[in-house]
Design a protein around this motif. Structure first.
Motif, PDB file in Angstrom:
ATOM      1  N   SER A 100     -37.546 -23.773   3.628  1.00  0.00           N
ATOM      2  CA  SER A 100     -38.229 -23.655   4.926  1.00  0.00           C
ATOM      3  C   SER A 100     -39.510 -22.835   4.854  1.00  0.00           C
ATOM      4  O   SER A 100     -40.457 -23.098   5.573  1.00  0.00           O
ATOM      5  CB  SER A 100     -37.280 -23.054   5.967  1.00  0.00           C
ATOM      6  OG  SER A 100     -36.948 -21.719   5.623  1.00  0.00           O
ATOM      7  N   HIS A 101     -39.549 -21.798   4.002  1.00  0.00           N
ATOM      8  CA  HIS A 101     -40.770 -20.987   3.861  1.00  0.00           C
ATOM      9  C   HIS A 101     -40.650 -20.061   2.657  1.00  0.00           C
ATOM     10  O   HIS A 101     -39.610 -20.012   2.004  1.00  0.00           O
ATOM     11  CB  HIS A 101     -41.088 -20.218   5.141  1.00  0.00           C
ATOM     12  CG  HIS A 101     -40.107 -19.148   5.517  1.00  0.00           C
ATOM     13  ND1 HIS A 101     -38.817 -19.419   5.903  1.00  0.00           N
ATOM     14  CD2 HIS A 101     -40.229 -17.793   5.577  1.00  0.00           C
ATOM     15  CE1 HIS A 101     -38.191 -18.286   6.189  1.00  0.00           C
ATOM     16  NE2 HIS A 101     -39.021 -17.282   5.989  1.00  0.00           N
ATOM     17  N   ALA A 102     -41.730 -19.319   2.385  1.00  0.00           N
ATOM     18  CA  ALA A 102     -41.835 -18.624   1.097  1.00  0.00           C
ATOM     19  C   ALA A 102     -41.104 -17.284   1.022  1.00  0.00           C
ATOM     20  O   ALA A 102     -40.889 -16.776  -0.071  1.00  0.00           O
ATOM     21  CB  ALA A 102     -43.319 -18.409   0.756  1.00  0.00           C
ATOM     22  N   GLU A 125     -38.798 -14.136   0.425  1.00  0.00           N
ATOM     23  CA  GLU A 125     -37.816 -14.063  -0.666  1.00  0.00           C
ATOM     24  C   GLU A 125     -36.382 -14.295  -0.196  1.00  0.00           C
ATOM     25  O   GLU A 125     -35.554 -14.788  -0.949  1.00  0.00           O
ATOM     26  CB  GLU A 125     -37.914 -12.724  -1.415  1.00  0.00           C
ATOM     27  CG  GLU A 125     -37.331 -11.510  -0.685  1.00  0.00           C
ATOM     28  CD  GLU A 125     -38.370 -10.710   0.074  1.00  0.00           C
ATOM     29  OE1 GLU A 125     -39.559 -10.892  -0.188  1.00  0.00           O
ATOM     30  OE2 GLU A 125     -37.975  -9.913   0.943  1.00  0.00           O
ATOM     31  N   ASP A 126     -36.102 -13.951   1.069  1.00  0.00           N
ATOM     32  CA  ASP A 126     -34.726 -14.124   1.541  1.00  0.00           C
ATOM     33  C   ASP A 126     -34.376 -15.601   1.753  1.00  0.00           C
ATOM     34  O   ASP A 126     -33.250 -15.927   2.137  1.00  0.00           O
ATOM     35  CB  ASP A 126     -34.453 -13.284   2.809  1.00  0.00           C
ATOM     36  CG  ASP A 126     -35.400 -13.585   3.955  1.00  0.00           C
ATOM     37  OD1 ASP A 126     -36.607 -13.756   3.703  1.00  0.00           O
ATOM     38  OD2 ASP A 126     -34.938 -13.662   5.110  1.00  0.00           O
ATOM     39  N   HIS A 127     -35.351 -16.497   1.488  1.00  0.00           N
ATOM     40  CA  HIS A 127     -35.097 -17.943   1.584  1.00  0.00           C
ATOM     41  C   HIS A 127     -35.372 -18.675   0.276  1.00  0.00           C
ATOM     42  O   HIS A 127     -34.954 -19.809   0.115  1.00  0.00           O
ATOM     43  CB  HIS A 127     -35.960 -18.558   2.700  1.00  0.00           C
ATOM     44  CG  HIS A 127     -35.628 -17.988   4.035  1.00  0.00           C
ATOM     45  ND1 HIS A 127     -34.857 -18.646   4.958  1.00  0.00           N
ATOM     46  CD2 HIS A 127     -35.908 -16.771   4.571  1.00  0.00           C
ATOM     47  CE1 HIS A 127     -34.683 -17.866   6.023  1.00  0.00           C
ATOM     48  NE2 HIS A 127     -35.313 -16.725   5.814  1.00  0.00           N
ATOM     49  N   SER A 128     -36.106 -18.020  -0.636  1.00  0.00           N
ATOM     50  CA  SER A 128     -36.656 -18.778  -1.764  1.00  0.00           C
ATOM     51  C   SER A 128     -36.304 -18.268  -3.162  1.00  0.00           C
ATOM     52  O   SER A 128     -36.270 -19.052  -4.104  1.00  0.00           O
ATOM     53  CB  SER A 128     -38.183 -18.774  -1.649  1.00  0.00           C
ATOM     54  OG  SER A 128     -38.667 -17.432  -1.707  1.00  0.00           O
ATOM     55  N   GLY A 139     -35.103 -22.845  10.314  1.00  0.00           N
ATOM     56  CA  GLY A 139     -35.802 -21.957   9.390  1.00  0.00           C
ATOM     57  C   GLY A 139     -35.935 -20.615  10.090  1.00  0.00           C
ATOM     58  O   GLY A 139     -35.162 -20.304  10.998  1.00  0.00           O
ATOM     59  N   ASP A 140     -36.900 -19.790   9.698  1.00  0.00           N
ATOM     60  CA  ASP A 140     -37.209 -18.595  10.487  1.00  0.00           C
ATOM     61  C   ASP A 140     -38.198 -19.060  11.543  1.00  0.00           C
ATOM     62  O   ASP A 140     -39.202 -19.688  11.217  1.00  0.00           O
ATOM     63  CB  ASP A 140     -37.799 -17.490   9.611  1.00  0.00           C
ATOM     64  CG  ASP A 140     -36.720 -16.794   8.779  1.00  0.00           C
ATOM     65  OD1 ASP A 140     -35.539 -17.179   8.902  1.00  0.00           O
ATOM     66  OD2 ASP A 140     -37.061 -15.879   8.012  1.00  0.00           O
ATOM     67  N   TYR A 141     -37.906 -18.728  12.821  1.00  0.00           N
ATOM     68  CA  TYR A 141     -38.634 -19.370  13.912  1.00  0.00           C
ATOM     69  C   TYR A 141     -39.171 -18.339  14.887  1.00  0.00           C
ATOM     70  O   TYR A 141     -38.461 -17.410  15.280  1.00  0.00           O
ATOM     71  CB  TYR A 141     -37.689 -20.322  14.656  1.00  0.00           C
ATOM     72  CG  TYR A 141     -38.399 -21.275  15.591  1.00  0.00           C
ATOM     73  CD1 TYR A 141     -38.717 -22.558  15.177  1.00  0.00           C
ATOM     74  CD2 TYR A 141     -38.761 -20.874  16.874  1.00  0.00           C
ATOM     75  CE1 TYR A 141     -39.389 -23.437  16.030  1.00  0.00           C
ATOM     76  CE2 TYR A 141     -39.436 -21.745  17.727  1.00  0.00           C
ATOM     77  CZ  TYR A 141     -39.743 -23.023  17.295  1.00  0.00           C
ATOM     78  OH  TYR A 141     -40.404 -23.887  18.133  1.00  0.00           O
ATOM     79  N   ILE A 162     -41.259 -11.974  14.869  1.00  0.00           N
ATOM     80  CA  ILE A 162     -41.520 -13.178  14.074  1.00  0.00           C
ATOM     81  C   ILE A 162     -40.223 -13.984  13.923  1.00  0.00           C
ATOM     82  O   ILE A 162     -40.126 -14.898  13.115  1.00  0.00           O
ATOM     83  CB  ILE A 162     -42.119 -12.837  12.685  1.00  0.00           C
ATOM     84  CG1 ILE A 162     -41.211 -11.871  11.918  1.00  0.00           C
ATOM     85  CG2 ILE A 162     -43.505 -12.253  12.821  1.00  0.00           C
ATOM     86  CD1 ILE A 162     -41.574 -11.752  10.449  1.00  0.00           C
ATOM     87  N   HIS A 163     -39.201 -13.573  14.692  1.00  0.00           N
ATOM     88  CA  HIS A 163     -37.908 -14.274  14.714  1.00  0.00           C
ATOM     89  C   HIS A 163     -37.496 -14.443  16.175  1.00  0.00           C
ATOM     90  O   HIS A 163     -38.222 -14.078  17.086  1.00  0.00           O
ATOM     91  CB  HIS A 163     -36.838 -13.429  14.015  1.00  0.00           C
ATOM     92  CG  HIS A 163     -37.009 -13.276  12.546  1.00  0.00           C
ATOM     93  ND1 HIS A 163     -36.659 -14.257  11.649  1.00  0.00           N
ATOM     94  CD2 HIS A 163     -37.483 -12.239  11.809  1.00  0.00           C
ATOM     95  CE1 HIS A 163     -36.903 -13.823  10.415  1.00  0.00           C
ATOM     96  NE2 HIS A 163     -37.408 -12.611  10.488  1.00  0.00           N
ATOM     97  N   GLN A 164     -36.251 -14.904  16.368  1.00  0.00           N
ATOM     98  CA  GLN A 164     -35.738 -15.109  17.717  1.00  0.00           C
ATOM     99  C   GLN A 164     -34.683 -14.075  18.095  1.00  0.00           C
ATOM    100  O   GLN A 164     -33.891 -13.652  17.268  1.00  0.00           O
ATOM    101  CB  GLN A 164     -35.088 -16.485  17.821  1.00  0.00           C
ATOM    102  CG  GLN A 164     -36.005 -17.634  17.449  1.00  0.00           C
ATOM    103  CD  GLN A 164     -35.495 -18.959  17.950  1.00  0.00           C
ATOM    104  OE1 GLN A 164     -36.049 -19.517  18.889  1.00  0.00           O
ATOM    105  NE2 GLN A 164     -34.431 -19.467  17.359  1.00  0.00           N
ATOM    106  N   VAL A 188     -27.686 -17.385  12.818  1.00  0.00           N
ATOM    107  CA  VAL A 188     -27.864 -16.782  11.489  1.00  0.00           C
ATOM    108  C   VAL A 188     -28.918 -15.675  11.483  1.00  0.00           C
ATOM    109  O   VAL A 188     -29.618 -15.461  12.469  1.00  0.00           O
ATOM    110  CB  VAL A 188     -28.230 -17.857  10.432  1.00  0.00           C
ATOM    111  CG1 VAL A 188     -27.129 -18.901  10.320  1.00  0.00           C
ATOM    112  CG2 VAL A 188     -29.568 -18.520  10.741  1.00  0.00           C
ATOM    113  N   HIS A 189     -28.986 -14.981  10.326  1.00  0.00           N
ATOM    114  CA  HIS A 189     -30.059 -14.027  10.012  1.00  0.00           C
ATOM    115  C   HIS A 189     -29.878 -12.641  10.625  1.00  0.00           C
ATOM    116  O   HIS A 189     -30.821 -11.860  10.715  1.00  0.00           O
ATOM    117  CB  HIS A 189     -31.428 -14.598  10.422  1.00  0.00           C
ATOM    118  CG  HIS A 189     -32.535 -14.295   9.445  1.00  0.00           C
ATOM    119  ND1 HIS A 189     -32.854 -13.013   9.054  1.00  0.00           N
ATOM    120  CD2 HIS A 189     -33.403 -15.107   8.786  1.00  0.00           C
ATOM    121  CE1 HIS A 189     -33.867 -13.062   8.204  1.00  0.00           C
ATOM    122  NE2 HIS A 189     -34.211 -14.315   8.009  1.00  0.00           N
ATOM    123  N   SER A 190     -28.657 -12.297  11.059  1.00  0.00           N
ATOM    124  CA  SER A 190     -28.434 -10.966  11.614  1.00  0.00           C
ATOM    125  C   SER A 190     -27.039 -10.491  11.201  1.00  0.00           C
ATOM    126  O   SER A 190     -26.144 -11.311  11.006  1.00  0.00           O
ATOM    127  CB  SER A 190     -28.545 -11.047  13.134  1.00  0.00           C
ATOM    128  OG  SER A 190     -28.521  -9.754  13.686  1.00  0.00           O
TER     129      SER A 190
HETATM  130 ZN    ZN Z   1     -35.733 -14.812   6.713  1.00  0.00          ZN
END
Ligand code: ZN
Ligand code: ZN
Length: 434
Positions: A58-60, A62-65, A168-170, A368-370, A390-392
């Motif tokens: 989804s994007h660069a 590090e926590d995704h790639s 992704g991160d939105y 930069i997130h929801q 996710v992400h928390s």
């Molecule tokens: Zn993230």
């Protein structure tokens, strides 16, 4: 029937990695790392990784790639679908991840050869944003900008009558970056959504956060201090500069060369930018921002004329950051403002924890997130049958889940790595597979 396995990223911040299986075919969404923790890598299953149809990135960040080369180490030979902009940013992330692992005394679990084996393909070569393209026979995908970072995308994945959305991160709150969502006819029967909920049940809006951030900067400048914002090379730093340039029209703004490179990269590909923001932003950058070397920035910080400084090292881990910090500590009225996630074990985390850090250290969030209201809005627009938040961290995700359920939303899941969700007529959750 299809199923989703959480290999990382739900109930925690970091190592986002979701395995999605439709009948005979499976795809992986992201494969990231988790900084500052013992469990740095996703719970990969090598046998399943070898059989993946493909991987989406989804994007660069590090926590995704940064765990993608592990898939190739484990025998995956397919491609990674992403955007050109994301692929261009990855070299920097690989370099800093290697440095981080070394400094923390760990060994990188993959080699340079595994990194070179990664084959990227670009979604924008296949279809315009918001249009389906065929990944392979029976498997379709659709993408659009997610407003989180240049090159960051949301994804729709479809196999026969099953459709899954990954945000992704939105962020719908960016001043510079475009964010959209799939058109309603693409999601009229959406079975499953994996949704960025990094701010969990926090309801503070971006405008309020900006007001507080600007006020903190103002107080430091009035006291005769400098303000230092350590930010990532790509991302929120460029938006914060614009906000401060407007709020403090007579204060000098300086940034380092890495942020200048980030600016060039961001404005090199206007696909990700809000068209109306481009010209005024470029004008602001050329008239207000002075690009200096690290040594020139350090020199400036020991002089008395008030300056707003931005450097591209958000966790203050580099030698340059240590030098600037030492200079900054010569005046207790100087202020460091941290604006993103602070990873345990970093210099930024130590400064925050110190009782007398020698300078003012504060934290302000720039979204930069929801959080709760953005997640609710996304649920209203997409109406997924089942949603994984996710992400928390788990406790915060549980709080968000409870609030959404109280508002009447159905089938909202809060999971942890190792959980599997099987979608039959109703979703079934199986926990702690590993
Ligand atoms: Zn993230
Ligand atoms: Zn991110």
């Amino acid at each position: 029937m299809f199923q989703v396995e959480v290999w990382g990223g739900a109930g925690e911040h970091g190592r986002s990695c979701y395995y999605v299986q439709f009948e005979q075919r499976a795809v992986l969404l992201d494969c990231g790392v988790k900084k500052g923790h013992e469990e740095m890598y996703p719970l990969l299953d090598a046998a399943k990784a070898r059989k993946l149809s493909c991987v989406f990135l989804s994007h660069a960040h590090e926590d995704h790639s940064m765990a993608i080369p592990l898939l190739y180490r484990d025998g995956y030979t397919g491609v990674v679908w992403t955007t050109r902009s994301t692929a261009q940013q990855l070299d920097n992330y690989f370099a800093s991840w290697q440095r981080y692992v070394q400094d923390a005394g760990y060994e990188l679990p993959y080699t340079k050869e595994h990194m070179e084996q990664v084959r990227y393909r670009f979604v924008e070569d296949m279809a315009a944003p918001g249009q389906w393209f065929t990944v392979e026979s029976g498997l379709e995908a659709c993408w659009g900008p997610s407003g989180h970072l240049a090159g960051s995308i949301w994804l729709l994945i479809k196999h026969e009558d099953k459709t899954l959305f990954y945000s992704g991160d939105y962020s719908p709150d960016s001043k510079l970056l475009v964010a959209d969502l799939p058109s309603p006819e693409y999601v009229h029967d959406l079975q499953f959504a994996i949704m960025d909920a990094a701010y969990a049940d926090d309801e503070t809006g971006q405008e309020q956060l900006i007001k507080e951030f600007v006020a903190t900067c103002g107080r430091a400048l009035e006291r005769g201090g400098h303000v230092w914002l350590p930010v990532p090379r790509f991302g929120r730093g460029h938006e914060l500069i614009d906000i401060l340039a407007e709020a403090y029209p007579h204060t000098q703004i300086v940034c380092d060369e890495r942020l200048e490179q980030g600016f060039q990269a961001l404005f090199g590909e206007e696909l990700w930018l809000k068209a109306e923001s481009v010209a005024p932003y470029k004008e602001m950058w050329s008239s207000r921002v002075q690009v200096l070397s690290q040594e020139q920035i350090r020199q400036k910080s020991i002089r008395s004329d008030k300056t707003i400084i931005l450097t591209a090292d958000p966790m203050l881990q580099s030698r340059d950051a240590a030098n600037l910090l030492e200079a900054f500590q010569s005046n207790p009225e100087n202020a460091i403002i941290l604006t993103g996630h602070v990873y345990p074990g970093t210099c930024a985390a130590r400064l925050l924890a110190e009782e007398k850090p020698g300078v003012q250290v504060t934290r302000h969030r720039y979204k930069i997130h929801q959080g709760l209201s953005e997640v609710a809005r996304m649920l209203d627009q997409l109406k997924p049958k089942t949603t994984l938040l996710v992400h928390s961290p788990k406790e915060k995700t549980d709080r968000l889940q409870a609030k959404l359920v109280a508002q009447g939303y159905k089938n909202i899941l809060s999971c942890t790595p190792g959980d599997r969700i099987v979608m039959d007529d109703d979703p079934c959750l199986f926990t702690n597979l590993r």
